[in-house]
Write an enzyme that holds these catalytic residues in place. Structure first.
Site, PDB file in Angstrom:
ATOM      1  N   GLU A   1     -12.883  -3.627 -12.764  1.00 24.65           N
ATOM      2  CA  GLU A   1     -13.143  -2.887 -11.532  1.00 24.65           C
ATOM      3  C   GLU A   1     -14.643  -2.826 -11.280  1.00 24.65           C
ATOM      4  O   GLU A   1     -15.429  -2.487 -12.165  1.00 24.65           O
ATOM      5  CB  GLU A   1     -12.568  -1.473 -11.650  1.00 24.65           C
ATOM      6  CG  GLU A   1     -13.010  -0.487 -10.591  1.00 24.65           C
ATOM      7  CD  GLU A   1     -12.713  -0.940  -9.168  1.00 24.65           C
ATOM      8  OE1 GLU A   1     -13.609  -0.802  -8.304  1.00 24.65           O
ATOM      9  OE2 GLU A   1     -11.590  -1.432  -8.912  1.00 24.65           O
ATOM     10  N   GLN A   2     -15.054  -3.177 -10.035  1.00 28.29           N
ATOM     11  CA  GLN A   2     -16.483  -3.218  -9.745  1.00 28.29           C
ATOM     12  C   GLN A   2     -17.126  -1.841  -9.643  1.00 28.29           C
ATOM     13  O   GLN A   2     -18.316  -1.678  -9.906  1.00 28.29           O
ATOM     14  CB  GLN A   2     -16.748  -4.013  -8.480  1.00 28.29           C
ATOM     15  CG  GLN A   2     -16.222  -3.398  -7.207  1.00 28.29           C
ATOM     16  CD  GLN A   2     -16.596  -4.221  -5.977  1.00 28.29           C
ATOM     17  OE1 GLN A   2     -17.322  -5.213  -6.083  1.00 28.29           O
ATOM     18  NE2 GLN A   2     -16.098  -3.821  -4.822  1.00 28.29           N
TER      19      GLN A   2
ATOM     20  N   ARG B   1      -4.854  10.483  -1.624  1.00 30.99           N
ATOM     21  CA  ARG B   1      -4.925   9.167  -2.252  1.00 30.99           C
ATOM     22  C   ARG B   1      -5.605   9.233  -3.617  1.00 30.99           C
ATOM     23  O   ARG B   1      -5.212   8.535  -4.562  1.00 30.99           O
ATOM     24  CB  ARG B   1      -5.678   8.196  -1.327  1.00 30.99           C
ATOM     25  CG  ARG B   1      -5.607   6.739  -1.767  1.00 30.99           C
ATOM     26  CD  ARG B   1      -6.431   5.861  -0.851  1.00 30.99           C
ATOM     27  NE  ARG B   1      -6.301   4.449  -1.169  1.00 30.99           N
ATOM     28  CZ  ARG B   1      -5.520   3.592  -0.525  1.00 30.99           C
ATOM     29  NH1 ARG B   1      -4.795   4.015   0.492  1.00 30.99           N
ATOM     30  NH2 ARG B   1      -5.455   2.321  -0.888  1.00 30.99           N
TER      31      ARG B   1
ATOM     32  N   TYR C   1      -1.417  15.108   8.451  1.00 28.46           N
ATOM     33  CA  TYR C   1      -0.443  15.563   7.456  1.00 28.46           C
ATOM     34  C   TYR C   1      -1.130  16.259   6.283  1.00 28.46           C
ATOM     35  O   TYR C   1      -2.328  16.113   6.063  1.00 28.46           O
ATOM     36  CB  TYR C   1       0.440  14.419   6.953  1.00 28.46           C
ATOM     37  CG  TYR C   1      -0.251  13.194   6.387  1.00 28.46           C
ATOM     38  CD1 TYR C   1      -0.578  13.096   5.038  1.00 28.46           C
ATOM     39  CD2 TYR C   1      -0.526  12.093   7.209  1.00 28.46           C
ATOM     40  CE1 TYR C   1      -1.161  11.955   4.515  1.00 28.46           C
ATOM     41  CE2 TYR C   1      -1.110  10.948   6.706  1.00 28.46           C
ATOM     42  CZ  TYR C   1      -1.424  10.880   5.350  1.00 28.46           C
ATOM     43  OH  TYR C   1      -2.006   9.754   4.844  1.00 28.46           O
TER      44      TYR C   1
ATOM     45  N   ASP D   1      -4.113  -6.442  -0.256  1.00 25.66           N
ATOM     46  CA  ASP D   1      -5.057  -6.782   0.810  1.00 25.66           C
ATOM     47  C   ASP D   1      -5.823  -8.061   0.533  1.00 25.66           C
ATOM     48  O   ASP D   1      -6.419  -8.631   1.444  1.00 25.66           O
ATOM     49  CB  ASP D   1      -6.058  -5.639   1.018  1.00 25.66           C
ATOM     50  CG  ASP D   1      -5.475  -4.491   1.829  1.00 25.66           C
ATOM     51  OD1 ASP D   1      -4.346  -4.631   2.321  1.00 25.66           O
ATOM     52  OD2 ASP D   1      -6.156  -3.459   1.971  1.00 25.66           O
TER      53      ASP D   1
END
Length: 390
Positions: free
Chosen positions: A36-37, A110, A215, A294
């Site tokens: 992970e960067q 998230r 929400y 993505d």
């Protein structure tokens, strides 16, 4: 599993799809490291919808019970007209969704969701601060080079590094993502700032050329999130997001219902994100490299299914290793791509149209999808596969 334990998998990107791929591939006996960067994990300020097609995967990962505790067990989806507040469509969720699909519909922060995935992988299996700069896939292993001067080797490389994927660029050459001409304003803030205004669990406000989704993101409903979709002809920033003046949001939603105005008035700060996408890629894998999420199908977020497609990808990739002989990863990659391309392209097109759940419709084709049980189609050169997976 003895053969697989010798197969090293390098997952590039510790996002949602990458972490789930790591958990499910390790469970199948692979030696998995995630690169992970970012320097460390952080609780990013955004919300996310976890529809039943996603929570089915999260049950398999083993974190669904925890998400039930910390997320919102959403009672209904509500579509409303921008000015009058008229209800355009209401879709019962909560117990109705669980009865229909066997799994819940959850909205959540998230960052809280991502934290559970990081814990499921184990931070000792995630190498932070590793920005990929090159992959040499030739020979018996793929050789990875990182910006900090370090290197690594793996038999398999999974590119889960997002819309600006370096793995995709290595596989297909440099190509900038397409700016869609739309941006999203995002904000999370305490519900106490609403001064007693009561809101449904989730509402999408629809106008002709823009919308706003609102929400709750915590089980105690003490944090509220909104994200917009607004036309903006050009995006000139080198970054994918910028800080945003709340006055800009107020101007973008001038004339909207008083409930929307009250929400914007309560917002202390916001960011603005450009929406990018790509045309469907001609291939998702080559040699030792495979893409997901993505990295191969970025899309507008208007269905709330962008992350869902990455999560389904990760689960399908793991399933395809169950359907192919140990060590035959190229067959697994081809089977994976054959069974994901059509669905992700359909969701990508639906997201672009931005009509999902505006008026009454049946969402079963999205929510009832079971990545572990859906019959598999064969890829070219392969006999028909009908196994039901794990």
């Amino acid at each position: 599993m003895a053969v697989r334990q010798k197969i090293r998998v390098a997952v590039i990107g510790a996002g949602l799809g990458g972490t789930i791929a790591a958990v499910l591939l390790r469970r199948r006996g692979f030696d998995v490291t995630v690169y992970e960067q970012a320097a460390s994990f952080s609780r990013l300020g955004a919300g996310i919808n976890l529809s039943p097609n996603v929570t089915r995967v999260l049950q398999e990962v083993g974190i669904l019970d925890r998400l039930r505790e910390i997320g919102v067990m959403t009672e209904a989806w509500l579509s409303r007209k921008w000015d009058t507040g008229e209800t355009l469509f209401q879709l019962p969720l909560g117990p109705a969704a669980e009865a229909r699909y066997g799994l819940p519909y959850i909205t959540i922060h998230r960052g809280d969701f991502h934290a559970e995935l990081i814990a499921a992988v184990g931070e000792d299996s995630i190498a932070f601060g590793k920005r990929l700069v090159d992959v040499d896939p030739e020979g018996d292993t793929a050789k990875l080079s990182f910006a900090d001067g370090t290197s690594a080797e793996a038999e398999i490389v999974v590119g889960a590094d997002g819309v600006n994927s370096m793995v995709r660029e290595i596989l297909l050459g440099p190509e900038k993502p397409i700016y869609t001409g739309h941006v999203g304003h995002r904000a999370i803030f305490p519900v106490s700032r609403l001064r007693g205004l009561e809101l449904p669990d989730i509402t999408k406000w629809w106008a002709e050329d823009r919308h706003l989704v609102v929400y709750f993101v915590t089980a105690n409903k003490e944090e509220i999130y909104f994200v917009s979709g607004v036309p903006e002809p050009e995006w000139t920033s080198e970054s994918s997001w910028v800080d945003c003046d709340v006055e800009e949001i107020r101007s973008a939603f001038d004339g909207f219902h008083p409930e929307v105005q009250a929400l914007i008035d309560a917002c202390p700060a916001a960011t603005k994100w450009a929406f990018f996408e790509r045309k469907p890629l001609p291939l998702w894998n080559s040699g030792r490299i495979v893409l997901l999420g993505d990295a191969c199908h970025p899309m507008k977020p208007h269905m709330g299914q962008g992350a869902a497609m990455a999560i389904e990808d990760a689960a399908m990739l793991a399933r395809c290793f169950d359907e192919t002989p140990d060590g035959d990863f190229q067959d697994a990659f081809a089977l994976y791509a054959a069974n994901r391309m059509q669905r992700t392209e359909r969701v990508q097109n639906e997201s672009r149209e931005n009509t999902w759940l505006k008026f009454e419709q049946n969402p079963d084709w999205v929510f009832d999808y079971d990545v572990f049980e859906v019959p598999l189609v064969a890829h070219s050169g392969q006999g028909v596969k009908t196994g039901t997976g794990s």
